[in-house]
Design a protein around this motif. Structure first.
Motif, PDB file in Angstrom:
ATOM      1  N   CYS A   6     136.991  23.832  49.529  1.00  0.00           N
ATOM      2  CA  CYS A   6     137.093  23.771  48.067  1.00  0.00           C
ATOM      3  C   CYS A   6     138.343  24.502  47.586  1.00  0.00           C
ATOM      4  CB  CYS A   6     135.830  24.388  47.449  1.00  0.00           C
ATOM      5  SG  CYS A   6     135.702  24.132  45.682  1.00  0.00           S
ATOM      6  N   LYS A  25     137.879  22.049  33.429  1.00  0.00           N
ATOM      7  CA  LYS A  25     138.643  20.876  33.874  1.00  0.00           C
ATOM      8  C   LYS A  25     138.701  20.823  35.394  1.00  0.00           C
ATOM      9  CE  LYS A  25     140.627  18.153  31.797  1.00  0.00           C
ATOM     10  NZ  LYS A  25     140.213  16.800  31.384  1.00  0.00           N
ATOM     11  N   ALA A  27     136.476  22.042  37.459  1.00  0.00           N
ATOM     12  CA  ALA A  27     135.137  21.650  37.912  1.00  0.00           C
ATOM     13  C   ALA A  27     134.944  20.145  37.777  1.00  0.00           C
ATOM     14  CB  ALA A  27     134.076  22.406  37.112  1.00  0.00           C
ATOM     15  N   GLU A  28     135.450  19.587  36.689  1.00  0.00           N
ATOM     16  CA  GLU A  28     135.333  18.141  36.455  1.00  0.00           C
ATOM     17  C   GLU A  28     136.139  17.355  37.484  1.00  0.00           C
ATOM     18  OE1 GLU A  28     137.079  15.158  33.067  1.00  0.00           O
ATOM     19  OE2 GLU A  28     136.290  17.077  32.366  1.00  0.00           O
ATOM     20  N   ILE A  30     137.207  18.278  40.601  1.00  0.00           N
ATOM     21  CA  ILE A  30     136.751  18.322  42.004  1.00  0.00           C
ATOM     22  C   ILE A  30     135.238  18.129  42.138  1.00  0.00           C
ATOM     23  CG2 ILE A  30     138.737  19.704  42.706  1.00  0.00           C
ATOM     24  CD1 ILE A  30     136.889  22.091  42.975  1.00  0.00           C
ATOM     25  N   GLU A  31     134.599  17.906  40.996  1.00  0.00           N
ATOM     26  CA  GLU A  31     133.189  17.519  40.946  1.00  0.00           C
ATOM     27  C   GLU A  31     132.253  18.528  41.610  1.00  0.00           C
ATOM     28  OE1 GLU A  31     133.357  13.621  42.711  1.00  0.00           O
ATOM     29  OE2 GLU A  31     134.094  12.703  40.869  1.00  0.00           O
ATOM     30  N   VAL A  32     132.425  19.800  41.197  1.00  0.00           N
ATOM     31  CA  VAL A  32     131.513  20.874  41.622  1.00  0.00           C
ATOM     32  C   VAL A  32     131.228  21.749  40.401  1.00  0.00           C
ATOM     33  CG1 VAL A  32     132.330  20.898  44.017  1.00  0.00           C
ATOM     34  CG2 VAL A  32     133.367  22.434  42.344  1.00  0.00           C
ATOM     35  N   GLU A  34     131.047  24.963  37.834  1.00  0.00           N
ATOM     36  CA  GLU A  34     132.076  25.945  37.492  1.00  0.00           C
ATOM     37  C   GLU A  34     131.966  27.212  38.329  1.00  0.00           C
ATOM     38  OE1 GLU A  34     132.747  26.774  33.344  1.00  0.00           O
ATOM     39  OE2 GLU A  34     132.638  24.647  32.803  1.00  0.00           O
TER      40      GLU A  34
END
Length: 197
Positions: A6, A25, A27-28, A30-32, A34
């Motif tokens: 990650c 942003k 988190a959005e 890399i789709e994990v 926060e």
């Protein structure tokens, strides 16, 4: 193909972005969650420091950004010397006035500088260092100008409140020529009168 951690993915994203990205942003992208991004940023920051790399992770303008390490400044400065400066001294003066007195009108900038500021303001708008912040509620409703997030990033600031305080005039009087002294005194006077209001 080897899968990336990650923190490695974050490093790639921040490198590609160039500009600071907020936690939400990242988190959005890399789709994990926060919290996981925050942990990965901590790992990334630790790894970069341990490896004594030429970059470091900095919180800037409400987000995270990879920037060059301050110790690399002498070499980065050589690069800057090879590039044509983009701001004239008059544009830099105008930018300083706007940064410290924002929101401010063109007429107020010209009053402080004592000269017209259209070209400097135009150049600063073109470089996206300043923007229109609305209209002053007076006759003619002149445009109010202020600095942008790009200004904060360019000067390594997280918030406009992080600007250094103006020095005491007695401490710097001997180092200024007449024009610089007049400009500095005018900025001090307008700053004092704004505080009284």
């Amino acid at each position: 193909m080897q899968s990336l951690s990650c923190s490695s993915i974050l490093e790639a994203v921040l490198f590609a972005a160039g500009a600071p990205l907020p936690l939400s942003k990242l988190a959005e992208i890399i789709e994990v969650p926060e919290w996981e991004v925050q942990e990965a940023l901590t790992v990334l920051e630790r790894d970069i420091a341990a490896q004594e790399r030429g970059i470091f992770l900095r919180r800037s303008a409400g987000g995270y950004q990879l920037v060059t390490h301050p110790s690399a400044f002498p070499w980065v400065q050589k690069l800057a010397e090879k590039i044509q400066p983009t701001l004239s001294s008059s544009a830099m003066e105008t930018l300083s006035i706007i940064a410290y007195r924002q929101p401010i009108t063109k007429q107020e900038v010209e009053h402080i500088r004592g000269v017209r500021a259209e070209r400097s303001i135009g150049r600063l708008m073109e470089l996206e260092l300043i923007c229109e912040m609305g209209r002053k509620p007076v006759v003619g409703r002149p445009i109010l100008y202020g600095t942008t997030d790009l200004f904060l990033r360019s000067f390594g600031l997280e918030r406009i409140e992080d600007l250094p305080a103006l020095p005491n005039i007695d401490d710097i009087k001997k180092t200024l020529d007449d024009d610089q002294l007049r400009l500095f005194e005018e900025m001090q006077e307008t700053s004092d009168s704004a505080e009284e209001e």
